[in-house]
Design an enzyme around this catalytic site. Structure first.
Site, PDB file in Angstrom:
ATOM      1  N   ILE A 153     -35.173 -30.467 -27.012  1.00 15.66           N
ATOM      2  CA  ILE A 153     -36.279 -29.516 -27.797  1.00 15.66           C
ATOM      3  C   ILE A 153     -37.457 -29.546 -27.002  1.00 15.66           C
ATOM      4  O   ILE A 153     -38.081 -30.413 -26.794  1.00 15.66           O
ATOM      5  CB  ILE A 153     -36.282 -30.187 -29.005  1.00 15.66           C
ATOM      6  CG1 ILE A 153     -35.103 -30.257 -29.829  1.00 15.66           C
ATOM      7  CG2 ILE A 153     -37.300 -29.464 -30.029  1.00 15.66           C
ATOM      8  CD1 ILE A 153     -34.719 -31.094 -31.095  1.00 15.66           C
ATOM      9  N   PHE A 154     -37.887 -28.234 -26.693  1.00 15.82           N
ATOM     10  CA  PHE A 154     -39.365 -28.143 -25.860  1.00 15.82           C
ATOM     11  C   PHE A 154     -40.396 -27.997 -26.675  1.00 15.82           C
ATOM     12  O   PHE A 154     -40.238 -27.060 -27.661  1.00 15.82           O
ATOM     13  CB  PHE A 154     -38.968 -26.927 -24.942  1.00 15.82           C
ATOM     14  CG  PHE A 154     -40.232 -26.684 -24.166  1.00 15.82           C
ATOM     15  CD1 PHE A 154     -41.038 -25.749 -24.515  1.00 15.82           C
ATOM     16  CD2 PHE A 154     -41.075 -27.649 -23.283  1.00 15.82           C
ATOM     17  CE1 PHE A 154     -41.995 -25.363 -23.500  1.00 15.82           C
ATOM     18  CE2 PHE A 154     -42.015 -27.664 -22.583  1.00 15.82           C
ATOM     19  CZ  PHE A 154     -42.803 -26.326 -22.610  1.00 15.82           C
ATOM     20  N   GLY A 155     -41.366 -28.693 -26.860  1.00 12.15           N
ATOM     21  CA  GLY A 155     -42.710 -28.795 -27.640  1.00 12.15           C
ATOM     22  C   GLY A 155     -44.081 -28.146 -26.580  1.00 12.15           C
ATOM     23  O   GLY A 155     -44.115 -28.803 -25.493  1.00 12.15           O
ATOM     24  N   TYR A 156     -44.796 -27.244 -27.216  1.00 12.26           N
ATOM     25  CA  TYR A 156     -45.694 -26.601 -26.407  1.00 12.26           C
ATOM     26  C   TYR A 156     -47.085 -26.682 -27.283  1.00 12.26           C
ATOM     27  O   TYR A 156     -48.332 -26.289 -26.804  1.00 12.26           O
ATOM     28  CB  TYR A 156     -45.584 -25.447 -25.804  1.00 12.26           C
ATOM     29  CG  TYR A 156     -45.002 -24.582 -26.825  1.00 12.26           C
ATOM     30  CD1 TYR A 156     -43.650 -24.229 -27.313  1.00 12.26           C
ATOM     31  CD2 TYR A 156     -46.015 -23.431 -27.370  1.00 12.26           C
ATOM     32  CE1 TYR A 156     -43.502 -23.273 -28.132  1.00 12.26           C
ATOM     33  CE2 TYR A 156     -45.659 -22.492 -28.412  1.00 12.26           C
ATOM     34  CZ  TYR A 156     -44.256 -22.643 -28.840  1.00 12.26           C
ATOM     35  OH  TYR A 156     -44.037 -21.767 -29.842  1.00 12.26           O
ATOM     36  N   GLY A 157     -46.841 -27.297 -28.479  1.00 10.41           N
ATOM     37  CA  GLY A 157     -48.230 -27.173 -29.536  1.00 10.41           C
ATOM     38  C   GLY A 157     -48.303 -28.482 -30.029  1.00 10.41           C
ATOM     39  O   GLY A 157     -48.361 -29.670 -29.356  1.00 10.41           O
ATOM     40  N   SER A 158     -47.964 -28.630 -31.326  1.00  4.83           N
ATOM     41  CA  SER A 158     -48.073 -29.832 -31.897  1.00  4.83           C
ATOM     42  C   SER A 158     -47.272 -30.774 -31.675  1.00  4.83           C
ATOM     43  O   SER A 158     -47.228 -31.989 -31.678  1.00  4.83           O
ATOM     44  CB  SER A 158     -48.443 -29.667 -33.430  1.00  4.83           C
ATOM     45  OG  SER A 158     -47.207 -29.036 -34.077  1.00  4.83           O
TER      46      SER A 158
ATOM     47  N   GLU B  78     -41.360 -26.251 -38.961  1.00  3.07           N
ATOM     48  CA  GLU B  78     -41.616 -24.864 -38.028  1.00  3.07           C
ATOM     49  C   GLU B  78     -41.201 -23.719 -38.379  1.00  3.07           C
ATOM     50  O   GLU B  78     -41.803 -22.409 -38.368  1.00  3.07           O
ATOM     51  CB  GLU B  78     -40.657 -25.132 -36.693  1.00  3.07           C
ATOM     52  CG  GLU B  78     -41.165 -26.336 -35.947  1.00  3.07           C
ATOM     53  CD  GLU B  78     -42.810 -26.252 -35.278  1.00  3.07           C
ATOM     54  OE1 GLU B  78     -43.454 -26.982 -35.771  1.00  3.07           O
ATOM     55  OE2 GLU B  78     -42.971 -25.410 -34.456  1.00  3.07           O
TER      56      GLU B  78
HETATM   57  N1  LIG Z   1     -43.650 -24.536 -31.554  1.00  8.96           N
HETATM   58  C1  LIG Z   1     -44.560 -24.936 -31.123  1.00  8.96           C
HETATM   59  C2  LIG Z   1     -45.862 -25.016 -31.989  1.00  8.96           C
HETATM   60  C3  LIG Z   1     -45.476 -25.837 -33.062  1.00  8.96           C
HETATM   61  C4  LIG Z   1     -46.610 -26.045 -34.027  1.00  8.96           C
HETATM   62  O1  LIG Z   1     -47.830 -26.324 -33.766  1.00  8.96           O
HETATM   63  N2  LIG Z   1     -46.193 -25.975 -35.333  1.00  8.96           N
HETATM   64  C5  LIG Z   1     -47.101 -26.121 -36.402  1.00  8.96           C
HETATM   65  C6  LIG Z   1     -46.467 -24.966 -37.608  1.00  8.96           C
HETATM   66  S1  LIG Z   1     -47.569 -23.971 -37.779  1.00  8.96           S
HETATM   67  C7  LIG Z   1     -47.060 -27.564 -36.823  1.00  8.96           C
HETATM   68  O2  LIG Z   1     -45.969 -27.786 -36.632  1.00  8.96           O
HETATM   69  N3  LIG Z   1     -48.109 -27.920 -37.248  1.00  8.96           N
HETATM   70  C8  LIG Z   1     -47.957 -29.408 -37.675  1.00  8.96           C
HETATM   71  C9  LIG Z   1     -49.577 -29.899 -37.194  1.00  8.96           C
HETATM   72  O3  LIG Z   1     -50.251 -29.138 -37.115  1.00  8.96           O
HETATM   73  O4  LIG Z   1     -49.594 -31.133 -37.400  1.00  8.96           O
HETATM   74  C10 LIG Z   1     -44.546 -26.285 -30.501  1.00  8.96           C
HETATM   75  O5  LIG Z   1     -43.516 -26.521 -29.999  1.00  8.96           O
HETATM   76  O6  LIG Z   1     -45.298 -27.353 -30.463  1.00  8.96           O
END
Ligand SMILES: N[C@@H](CCC(=O)N[C@@H](CS)C(=O)NCC(=O)O)C(=O)O
Length: 196
Positions: free
Chosen positions: A15-20, A95
């Site tokens: 599973i690839f993550g690139y944000g949170s 997500e």
């Molecule tokens: N899908 C991206 C972005 C994930 C993301 O940032 N999603 C938000 C949902 S809008 C989240 O999980 N937020 C949790 C947080 O902000 O702690 C990833 O792989 O990291």
């Protein structure tokens, strides 16, 4: 793709993550690798009315925009056995249900390998998503992030932790979009502090 379709016949999944997800996966995994995917750029063009914002003041979080010349660095997590179903069940809520992201399979290239890749699941928010906010200047995005917060925390935390991940784990990568927004958001915060 539904989770059951994703895991059909699989004993493990990346599973690839690139944000949170790079700093807060919050699911159990077997191992993780820093690396990148090709053909996408990371942009703070997605709205968030739950985790880092609300309906009146949506926060800004990242998504991936197709760009054949771009690469996006992050972390891939390998899940296996019971971790497969547990992680997808959790991520579907975090997500997809709350964030509006859909799933795709992409090629993930672990850092330092010989250019080999593995297939990885990624969550992407597309432009037809009702939460999609689209392009804005770093100053506009930074100002929005500086004042938004949601049920999971402040939008600034989301930004600063991602910037910190990139500096500490991918120091060779110059992510102009991310660091310009970080500078803009911290400038707004410094004005607030100076005004007090
Ligand atoms: N899908 C991206 C972005 C994930 C993301 O940032 N999603 C938000 C949902 S809008 C989240 O999980 N937020 C949790 C947080 O902000 O702690 C990833 O792989 O990291």
């Amino acid at each position: 793709m539904k989770p059951q379709d994703i895991i059909a016949g699989k004993s493990s999944l990346w599973i690839f993550g690139y944000g949170s997800l790079v700093w807060k996966p919050d699911f159990r995994y077997k191992r993780s690798e820093v690396g990148y995917i090709r053909g996408y750029k990371r942009r703070f063009w997605h709205g968030d009315n739950f985790h880092r914002g609300n309906v009146e003041s949506p926060g800004r979080v990242v998504t991936l925009i197709e760009d054949e010349d771009a690469t996006t660095w992050g972390v891939a997590f390998e899940v296996s056995g019971s971790q497969l179903e547990d992680s997808l069940k959790y991520l579907t809520v975090r997500e997809t249900v709350r964030g509006g992201y859909i799933t795709k399979m992409v090629d993930f290239f672990p850092d330092g390998e010989d250019g080999s890749s593995v297939q990885a699941l990624v969550y992407i928010a597309t432009a037809d998503n009702p939460l999609y906010l689209g392009p804005a200047t770093p100053e506009e995005i930074g100002a929005q992030i500086a004042v938004c917060r949601g049920k999971t925390g402040h939008n600034l935390e989301y930004l600063l932790r991602l910037a910190e991940f990139m500096r500490s784990s991918c120091p060779q990568v110059e992510d102009h979009h991310l660091f310009a927004i970080e500078t803009a958001a911290l400038t707004v915060v410094s004005y607030f502090l100076a005004a007090q």
